[in-house]
Design an enzyme around this catalytic site. Structure first.
Site, PDB file in Angstrom:
ATOM      1  N   SER A   7       0.836  -1.199   0.000  1.00  0.00           N
ATOM      2  CA  SER A   7       0.000   0.000   0.000  1.00  0.00           C
ATOM      3  C   SER A   7       0.870   1.247   0.000  1.00  0.00           C
ATOM      4  CB  SER A   7      -0.906   0.009   1.230  1.00  0.00           C
ATOM      5  OG  SER A   7      -1.567   1.253   1.336  1.00  0.00           O
ATOM      6  N   HIS A  30      -1.093  -1.319  -4.334  1.00  0.00           N
ATOM      7  CA  HIS A  30      -2.387  -0.963  -3.766  1.00  0.00           C
ATOM      8  C   HIS A  30      -2.454   0.543  -3.567  1.00  0.00           C
ATOM      9  CE1 HIS A  30      -6.129  -2.021  -1.679  1.00  0.00           C
ATOM     10  NE2 HIS A  30      -5.827  -1.051  -0.809  1.00  0.00           N
ATOM     11  N   ASP A  32      -4.823   3.606  -2.272  1.00  0.00           N
ATOM     12  CA  ASP A  32      -5.989   3.973  -1.480  1.00  0.00           C
ATOM     13  C   ASP A  32      -6.457   5.380  -1.838  1.00  0.00           C
ATOM     14  OD1 ASP A  32      -6.461   1.711   0.274  1.00  0.00           O
ATOM     15  OD2 ASP A  32      -4.522   2.174   1.171  1.00  0.00           O
ATOM     16  N   MET A  34      -9.177   8.218  -0.821  1.00  0.00           N
ATOM     17  CA  MET A  34     -10.080   8.585   0.269  1.00  0.00           C
ATOM     18  C   MET A  34     -10.568  10.008   0.067  1.00  0.00           C
ATOM     19  SD  MET A  34      -8.123   6.840   3.512  1.00  0.00           S
ATOM     20  CE  MET A  34      -6.430   7.194   3.051  1.00  0.00           C
ATOM     21  N   HIS A  63      -8.354   1.163  -4.591  1.00  0.00           N
ATOM     22  CA  HIS A  63      -9.380   0.980  -3.562  1.00  0.00           C
ATOM     23  C   HIS A  63     -10.086   2.318  -3.346  1.00  0.00           C
ATOM     24  CE1 HIS A  63     -10.088  -0.044   0.999  1.00  0.00           C
ATOM     25  NE2 HIS A  63     -11.218   0.020   0.322  1.00  0.00           N
ATOM     26  N   MET A  65     -12.320   4.477  -1.468  1.00  0.00           N
ATOM     27  CA  MET A  65     -13.010   4.734  -0.208  1.00  0.00           C
ATOM     28  C   MET A  65     -13.689   6.097  -0.327  1.00  0.00           C
ATOM     29  SD  MET A  65     -10.315   3.222   2.570  1.00  0.00           S
ATOM     30  CE  MET A  65      -8.821   3.505   1.603  1.00  0.00           C
ATOM     31  N   MET A 137     -11.871  -5.689   4.781  1.00  0.00           N
ATOM     32  CA  MET A 137     -11.092  -4.793   5.624  1.00  0.00           C
ATOM     33  C   MET A 137     -10.992  -5.385   7.024  1.00  0.00           C
ATOM     34  SD  MET A 137     -10.126  -2.279   3.728  1.00  0.00           S
ATOM     35  CE  MET A 137      -9.432  -1.282   5.058  1.00  0.00           C
ATOM     36  N   ASP A 175      -7.009  -6.441   3.808  1.00  0.00           N
ATOM     37  CA  ASP A 175      -6.271  -5.191   4.008  1.00  0.00           C
ATOM     38  C   ASP A 175      -6.478  -4.713   5.441  1.00  0.00           C
ATOM     39  OD1 ASP A 175      -5.120  -2.687   3.925  1.00  0.00           O
ATOM     40  OD2 ASP A 175      -6.465  -1.876   2.402  1.00  0.00           O
TER      41      ASP A 175
END
Length: 220
Positions: A7, A30, A32, A34, A63, A65, A137, A175
């Protein structure tokens, strides 16, 4: 063999290109995303993914979010994401299905993610339509460096059984709080992709840390 997806949330963003090169022996990268609404944190968006794509051929496991992720499928696909994972909790089911349909049209791999509070059974309607990945998660999403929630292990096992029944080609990713010990527990429960942040980027020898996690063996 287990796939490892470091990540970049744990990378040094001032030296992001160098830190991506350090994990080039991993299987996926990975990323993320957000928005400060779905989770109480803000990270990166499309421009950063575009920049990452210019400097690596690694598989970008993205990912999302974010609230109402269907609004952004086109933009993230165009930015270079290889797989887009959407949280089931981020919108109503018809909108999540529509977003997954859009990913199909754009020929981007698609996945769904579950917060710790969401039951394993929630994945079944999506597996029946075909998925490339389910992400469980094992921390509350939003921040790196949290402790692994072992009460999520039965959920991983249950989802593995649903995958085998409805969509055997689907990957099962975990994760949150992944290290040598918790990686073993997750793989034994049925995971085949592990997201690791501090366990990789905090290691003295990053390549060795990736190799060690990849050698986690299934003993179910």
């Amino acid at each position: 063999m287990v796939k490892i997806a470091p990540s970049i949330l744990s990378a040094d963003f001032c030296r992001l290109e160098d830190d991506i090169k350090k994990v080039s022996s991993a299987d996926w990268l990975h990323v993320d995303v957000m928005d400060g609404m779905f989770v109480p944190n803000i990270s990166i968006g499309m421009p950063v993914i575009q920049s990452i794509r210019k400097h690596t051929d690694m598989f970008l496991d993205t990912h999302l979010m974010v609230e109402k992720p269907g609004r952004y499928i086109d933009a993230f696909a165009a930015a270079g994401a290889d797989l887009l994972t959407l949280h089931l909790e981020a919108d109503m089911p018809p909108a999540i299905h529509a977003a997954l349909d859009k990913a199909d049209i754009l020929k981007v791999k698609k996945g769904i993610a579950l917060r710790p509070i969401t039951a394993a059974e929630a994945v079944i309607p999506y597996l029946e339509r075909g998925l490339d990945l389910i992400l469980v998660m094992t921390v509350e999403p939003g921040f790196g460096g949290q402790s692994f929630m072992s009460d999520q292990l039965p959920k991983i096992s249950a989802i593995r059984s649903y995958i085998e029944k409805y969509c055997p080609a689907c990957h099962l990713e975990v994760d949150g709080g992944i290290n040598a010990q918790t990686a073993q527990q997750c793989v034994e429960a049925g995971a085949d992709v592990l997201v690791a942040g501090s366990a990789v980027y905090g290691a003295e020898d990053i390549s060795a840390a990736i190799t060690a996690l990849r050698k986690t063996q299934e003993h179910r």
